[in-house]
Design a protein around this motif. Sequence first.
Motif, PDB file in Angstrom:
ATOM      1  N   THR A  59       0.805  -1.225   0.000  1.00 32.44           N
ATOM      2  CA  THR A  59       0.000   0.000   0.000  1.00 32.44           C
ATOM      3  C   THR A  59       0.835   1.272   0.000  1.00 32.44           C
ATOM      4  OG1 THR A  59      -0.123   0.007   2.406  1.00 32.44           O
ATOM      5  CG2 THR A  59      -1.911  -1.092   1.226  1.00 32.44           C
ATOM      6  N   VAL A  63      -0.323   5.499   2.983  1.00 29.99           N
ATOM      7  CA  VAL A  63      -1.568   4.806   3.330  1.00 29.99           C
ATOM      8  C   VAL A  63      -1.405   4.014   4.628  1.00 29.99           C
ATOM      9  CG1 VAL A  63      -3.200   3.022   2.598  1.00 29.99           C
ATOM     10  CG2 VAL A  63      -2.427   4.741   0.967  1.00 29.99           C
ATOM     11  N   GLN A  66      -1.480   6.487   7.522  1.00 27.11           N
ATOM     12  CA  GLN A  66      -2.857   6.971   7.700  1.00 27.11           C
ATOM     13  C   GLN A  66      -3.732   5.904   8.354  1.00 27.11           C
ATOM     14  OE1 GLN A  66      -3.717   7.997   3.621  1.00 27.11           O
ATOM     15  NE2 GLN A  66      -3.083  10.128   3.886  1.00 27.11           N
ATOM     16  N   THR A  67      -3.513   4.663   7.987  1.00 27.37           N
ATOM     17  CA  THR A  67      -4.265   3.554   8.576  1.00 27.37           C
ATOM     18  C   THR A  67      -3.964   3.444  10.068  1.00 27.37           C
ATOM     19  OG1 THR A  67      -4.262   2.361   6.475  1.00 27.37           O
ATOM     20  CG2 THR A  67      -4.676   1.059   8.463  1.00 27.37           C
ATOM     21  N   SER A  70      -5.540   6.364  11.956  1.00 24.79           N
ATOM     22  CA  SER A  70      -7.004   6.354  12.000  1.00 24.79           C
ATOM     23  C   SER A  70      -7.547   5.224  12.873  1.00 24.79           C
ATOM     24  CB  SER A  70      -7.593   6.270  10.593  1.00 24.79           C
ATOM     25  OG  SER A  70      -7.285   5.027  10.008  1.00 24.79           O
ATOM     26  N   SER A  71      -6.662   4.406  13.398  1.00 26.26           N
ATOM     27  CA  SER A  71      -7.063   3.286  14.245  1.00 26.26           C
ATOM     28  C   SER A  71      -7.149   3.732  15.709  1.00 26.26           C
ATOM     29  CB  SER A  71      -6.035   2.157  14.114  1.00 26.26           C
ATOM     30  OG  SER A  71      -6.157   1.244  15.177  1.00 26.26           O
TER      31      SER A  71
END
Length: 119
Positions: A59, A63, A66-67, A70-71
């Motif tokens: 990815t 990304v 960001q993952t 955002s968790s």
Amino acid sequence: MSKKVLIFDDDIDILEVCTIALKSAGFEVEGLTNCDNVLDKLDKHQPDVVLLDNKIPATGGIVASQTIKSSQHHKTIPVIFFSASSNVEKLASEALADFYIEKPFDLTTLIDAVKKASR
């Protein structure tokens, strides 16, 4: 107890050098060559700091970062974004990373950044 660093970089040489340097500075280190299922890997390794390359399969670092950010469970783990790109600061900001290092870097810069992130 030493702090654990999880390094994501598909360049085996950089991964090895970073691992040796950080271990010699007293960190526990795990290295991975891809960021597939990044949250599962964080669950498995339980790092205190993530060192994340920009161009990493599949990815990519932006990304993946960001993952992480955002968790709910992982967003507080400091992410150090690193890249050979001349606009690494902009990429790190887009990635929501906490810190960044421009490649090439000297090992003192790496160790200092990880120490700062792990506080």
